[in-house]
Design an enzyme around this catalytic site. Structure first.
Site, PDB file in Angstrom:
ATOM      1  N   ASP A  71      27.319 -42.057  -3.913  1.00  0.00           N
ATOM      2  CA  ASP A  71      27.796 -41.232  -2.798  1.00  0.00           C
ATOM      3  C   ASP A  71      26.685 -40.283  -2.368  1.00  0.00           C
ATOM      4  O   ASP A  71      25.987 -39.721  -3.202  1.00  0.00           O
ATOM      5  CB  ASP A  71      28.989 -40.346  -3.242  1.00  0.00           C
ATOM      6  CG  ASP A  71      30.232 -41.154  -3.529  1.00  0.00           C
ATOM      7  OD1 ASP A  71      30.306 -42.306  -3.085  1.00  0.00           O
ATOM      8  OD2 ASP A  71      31.127 -40.610  -4.217  1.00  0.00           O
ATOM      9  N   ASP A  77      28.334 -29.894  -2.506  1.00  0.00           N
ATOM     10  CA  ASP A  77      28.479 -30.589  -3.798  1.00  0.00           C
ATOM     11  C   ASP A  77      27.494 -29.997  -4.804  1.00  0.00           C
ATOM     12  O   ASP A  77      27.841 -29.700  -5.958  1.00  0.00           O
ATOM     13  CB  ASP A  77      28.141 -32.089  -3.659  1.00  0.00           C
ATOM     14  CG  ASP A  77      29.188 -32.882  -2.888  1.00  0.00           C
ATOM     15  OD1 ASP A  77      30.375 -32.648  -3.091  1.00  0.00           O
ATOM     16  OD2 ASP A  77      28.785 -33.762  -2.102  1.00  0.00           O
ATOM     17  N   GLU A  99      30.442 -35.092 -11.650  1.00  0.00           N
ATOM     18  CA  GLU A  99      30.210 -36.131 -10.648  1.00  0.00           C
ATOM     19  C   GLU A  99      28.780 -36.045 -10.121  1.00  0.00           C
ATOM     20  O   GLU A  99      28.187 -37.050  -9.742  1.00  0.00           O
ATOM     21  CB  GLU A  99      31.190 -35.963  -9.482  1.00  0.00           C
ATOM     22  CG  GLU A  99      31.058 -37.055  -8.442  1.00  0.00           C
ATOM     23  CD  GLU A  99      31.867 -36.833  -7.173  1.00  0.00           C
ATOM     24  OE1 GLU A  99      32.597 -35.841  -7.079  1.00  0.00           O
ATOM     25  OE2 GLU A  99      31.745 -37.674  -6.265  1.00  0.00           O
ATOM     26  N   GLU A 100      28.231 -34.848 -10.114  1.00  0.00           N
ATOM     27  CA  GLU A 100      26.914 -34.641  -9.504  1.00  0.00           C
ATOM     28  C   GLU A 100      25.757 -34.745 -10.496  1.00  0.00           C
ATOM     29  O   GLU A 100      24.616 -34.460 -10.139  1.00  0.00           O
ATOM     30  CB  GLU A 100      26.884 -33.281  -8.779  1.00  0.00           C
ATOM     31  CG  GLU A 100      28.026 -33.078  -7.787  1.00  0.00           C
ATOM     32  CD  GLU A 100      28.160 -34.213  -6.754  1.00  0.00           C
ATOM     33  OE1 GLU A 100      27.155 -34.882  -6.479  1.00  0.00           O
ATOM     34  OE2 GLU A 100      29.294 -34.440  -6.266  1.00  0.00           O
ATOM     35  N   ASP A 118      34.726 -32.469 -11.234  1.00  0.00           N
ATOM     36  CA  ASP A 118      34.374 -32.881  -9.877  1.00  0.00           C
ATOM     37  C   ASP A 118      34.178 -31.546  -9.163  1.00  0.00           C
ATOM     38  O   ASP A 118      35.160 -30.895  -8.784  1.00  0.00           O
ATOM     39  CB  ASP A 118      35.515 -33.693  -9.268  1.00  0.00           C
ATOM     40  CG  ASP A 118      35.224 -34.091  -7.820  1.00  0.00           C
ATOM     41  OD1 ASP A 118      34.195 -33.643  -7.270  1.00  0.00           O
ATOM     42  OD2 ASP A 118      36.034 -34.851  -7.261  1.00  0.00           O
ATOM     43  N   LEU A 120      33.178 -30.549  -6.283  1.00  0.00           N
ATOM     44  CA  LEU A 120      33.690 -30.411  -4.924  1.00  0.00           C
ATOM     45  C   LEU A 120      34.354 -31.718  -4.545  1.00  0.00           C
ATOM     46  O   LEU A 120      33.670 -32.736  -4.367  1.00  0.00           O
ATOM     47  CB  LEU A 120      32.521 -30.078  -3.989  1.00  0.00           C
ATOM     48  CG  LEU A 120      32.861 -29.371  -2.679  1.00  0.00           C
ATOM     49  CD1 LEU A 120      33.450 -30.299  -1.657  1.00  0.00           C
ATOM     50  CD2 LEU A 120      33.794 -28.170  -2.899  1.00  0.00           C
ATOM     51  N   ASP A 121      35.655 -31.691  -4.491  1.00  0.00           N
ATOM     52  CA  ASP A 121      36.421 -32.887  -4.149  1.00  0.00           C
ATOM     53  C   ASP A 121      36.807 -32.839  -2.669  1.00  0.00           C
ATOM     54  O   ASP A 121      37.274 -31.801  -2.186  1.00  0.00           O
ATOM     55  CB  ASP A 121      37.682 -32.968  -5.004  1.00  0.00           C
ATOM     56  CG  ASP A 121      38.554 -34.127  -4.579  1.00  0.00           C
ATOM     57  OD1 ASP A 121      38.141 -35.277  -4.775  1.00  0.00           O
ATOM     58  OD2 ASP A 121      39.630 -33.867  -4.011  1.00  0.00           O
ATOM     59  N   GLU A 282      38.353 -37.029 -12.344  1.00  0.00           N
ATOM     60  CA  GLU A 282      39.322 -36.972 -11.249  1.00  0.00           C
ATOM     61  C   GLU A 282      40.707 -37.417 -11.755  1.00  0.00           C
ATOM     62  O   GLU A 282      41.659 -36.631 -11.766  1.00  0.00           O
ATOM     63  CB  GLU A 282      38.873 -37.840 -10.065  1.00  0.00           C
ATOM     64  CG  GLU A 282      37.658 -37.269  -9.348  1.00  0.00           C
ATOM     65  CD  GLU A 282      37.182 -38.100  -8.158  1.00  0.00           C
ATOM     66  OE1 GLU A 282      36.855 -37.508  -7.124  1.00  0.00           O
ATOM     67  OE2 GLU A 282      37.094 -39.337  -8.271  1.00  0.00           O
TER      68      GLU A 282
HETATM   69  P1  AHG Z   1      34.654 -36.756  -3.564  1.00  0.00           P
HETATM   70  O1  AHG Z   1      34.519 -35.915  -2.323  1.00  0.00           O
HETATM   71  O2  AHG Z   1      34.646 -35.943  -4.822  1.00  0.00           O
HETATM   72  O3  AHG Z   1      33.687 -37.916  -3.608  1.00  0.00           O
HETATM   73  O4  AHG Z   1      36.117 -37.382  -3.585  1.00  0.00           O
HETATM   74  C1  AHG Z   1      36.621 -37.981  -2.426  1.00  0.00           C
HETATM   75  C2  AHG Z   1      37.779 -38.836  -2.844  1.00  0.00           C
HETATM   76  C3  AHG Z   1      39.122 -38.162  -2.858  1.00  0.00           C
HETATM   77  O5  AHG Z   1      39.145 -36.805  -2.695  1.00  0.00           O
HETATM   78  C4  AHG Z   1      39.906 -38.825  -1.758  1.00  0.00           C
HETATM   79  O6  AHG Z   1      41.188 -39.078  -2.214  1.00  0.00           O
HETATM   80  C5  AHG Z   1      39.145 -40.082  -1.493  1.00  0.00           C
HETATM   81  O7  AHG Z   1      37.845 -39.895  -1.947  1.00  0.00           O
HETATM   82  C6  AHG Z   1      39.088 -40.447  -0.042  1.00  0.00           C
HETATM   83  O8  AHG Z   1      38.571 -41.714   0.063  1.00  0.00           O
HETATM   84  P2  AHG Z   1      38.523 -42.524   1.439  1.00  0.00           P
HETATM   85  O9  AHG Z   1      37.456 -41.873   2.271  1.00  0.00           O
HETATM   86  O10 AHG Z   1      38.169 -43.919   0.991  1.00  0.00           O
HETATM   87  O11 AHG Z   1      39.881 -42.433   2.082  1.00  0.00           O
HETATM   88 MN    MN Z   2      36.515 -36.223  -5.785  1.00  0.00          MN
HETATM   89 MN    MN Z   3      33.159 -34.544  -5.528  1.00  0.00          MN
END
Ligand code: AHG
Ligand code: MN
Ligand code: MN
Length: 354
Positions: A71, A77, A99-100, A118, A120-121, A282
């Site tokens: 990612d 983040d 995560e980072e 995590d 920053l989610d 998560e």
């Molecule tokens: P993060 O920002 O920590 O990578 O998590 C994002 C996750 C979660 O929060 C969310 O439910 C999901 O990714 C969204 O995914 P899509 O963009 O595939 O919908």
């Molecule tokens: Mn997340």
């Molecule tokens: Mn995150």
């Protein structure tokens, strides 16, 4: 309303006061409670940054870096991860997983606690000013070292929680005896208890899923969603409502406040064979909270808290929320009574094509 009447009563209700009995117990429980306090302090710093939005710089900008899962890392983040690491210095945290961070970090080799976060989610929502959060999991450090501290069932967690940065900043926390809700009081900069024994309401007709992935799903997920969409005219005999914020913390908070179910299933896209969400920092903490609130969390067949990760950033399908709904979705996966071909409605769509 005067300023005086607007002030919350803090006596005995601050996070620190509420964790005092756990701290007094000594041992792992005490170390975990102190670690939660440090994490909460970091989250107050993260909340400050988020409240400034663009005034704090380009928080949603990509840094050019990527995390271990590929990612893109956003500025926030990285800053959130740094704030958490700084707050954990001086605690009994032996091992830190994030995560980072590509690998597990050793902070205090003599420490008794392992923390996974995590930081920053919901990163895709930073610039949109939509709720985002921090998720954390606190484990006892294993005498067998860093990997053994995290590669174990989520049931071993001593504490788990999340902070949601929304219209208000809230902490939802369990230390294994129910779930508490704490609200950040901006004036005193303290998390203040608002509710104890949170329970996920059982009778909500809401589900959360990224429906744009419909064509990639497996049959059990398609069938469950088809049946929800068919509403009062389908086998369920009632109408449902769908929500998708794309911040796991925001979906979790809604489910804790009014019930429902969340699904991020495995699908057939490359890299999504185990869904998108990560087990250690998560799914496992959210599952611990869900079970403590009378709900459930599964990957479709196995309870999330029984799963043993073998890699740090391992993904898992995640389905959690109201117990009855999670059990029903497990039924679609394992009970032959739920087996049938995918929706006739969906298959007939071709008839309407030009
Ligand atoms: P993060 O920002 O920590 O990578 O998590 C994002 C996750 C979660 O929060 C969310 O439910 C999901 O990714 C969204 O995914 P899509 O963009 O595939 O919908
Ligand atoms: Mn997340
Ligand atoms: Mn995150």
């Amino acid at each position: 309303m005067s300023d005086a009447t607007r002030r919350p009563d803090l006596s005995g209700r601050t996070l620190e006061a509420c964790l005092e009995p756990a701290i007094a117990e000594g041992g792992d429980k005490s170390a975990a409670a102190r670690t939660v306090l440090a994490l909460a302090t970091a989250c107050i710093g993260i909340s400050d940054l988020i409240a400034l939005g663009p005034l704090a710089g380009s928080l949603g900008a990509v840094t050019g870096g990527a995390n271990a899962d590929g990612d893109e890392q956003k500025e926030l983040d990285v800053q959130a991860n740094d704030l958490i690491l700084a707050a954990l210095a001086g605690t009994a945290t032996a091992f830190y997983a994030s995560e980072e961070e590509d690998a597990i970090m050793t902070l205090d080799p003599a420490g008794s606690i392992a923390v996974a976060v995590d930081p920053l989610d919901g990163s895709s929502n930073i610039d949109a000013n939509v709720s985002i959060g921090t998720i954390f999991s606190v484990m006892p450090a294993s005498p067998d070292g860093a990997s053994a501290s995290f590669f174990r069932p989520g049931r071993d967690q001593l504490a788990a929680g999340y902070v949601i940065y929304g219209p208000h900043t809230a902490l939802v926390l369990t230390i294994g005896d129910g779930v508490g809700l704490f609200i950040l009081d901006p004036a005193s900069r303290q998390f203040v208890k608002a509710r104890t024994n949170l329970a996920i309401p059982v009778s909500t007709r809401e589900y959360a899923i990224n429906a744009s992935n419909y064509r990639h799903w497996t049959n059990p997920i398609r069938l469950f969603i088809d049946d929800c969409i068919a509403g009062s005219e389908g086998p369920r005999g009632r109408d449902f409502n769908m929500r998708w914020v794309a911040s796991l913390v925001a979906e979790t908070h809604r489910i804790f406040s009014r019930g429902g179910v969340f699904l991020y299933p495995a699908d057939n896209r490359p890299g999504y064979q185990s869904g998108r969400l990560r087990l250690i920092y998560e799914a496992a903490p959210i599952a611990f909270l869900a079970e403590q609130a009378g709900g459930a969390a599964t990957d479709g067949t196995a309870p999330i808290l029984d799963k043993i990760p073998t890699t740090l950033h391992e993904r898992t399908p995640l389905i959690f929320g109201s117990l009855e709904k999670v059990n029903r979705i497990t039924g679609y996966h394992v009970d032959p009574a739920f087996e049938r071909s995918v929706s006739p409605l969906f298959e007939q769509r071709g008839l309407f094509r030009a």
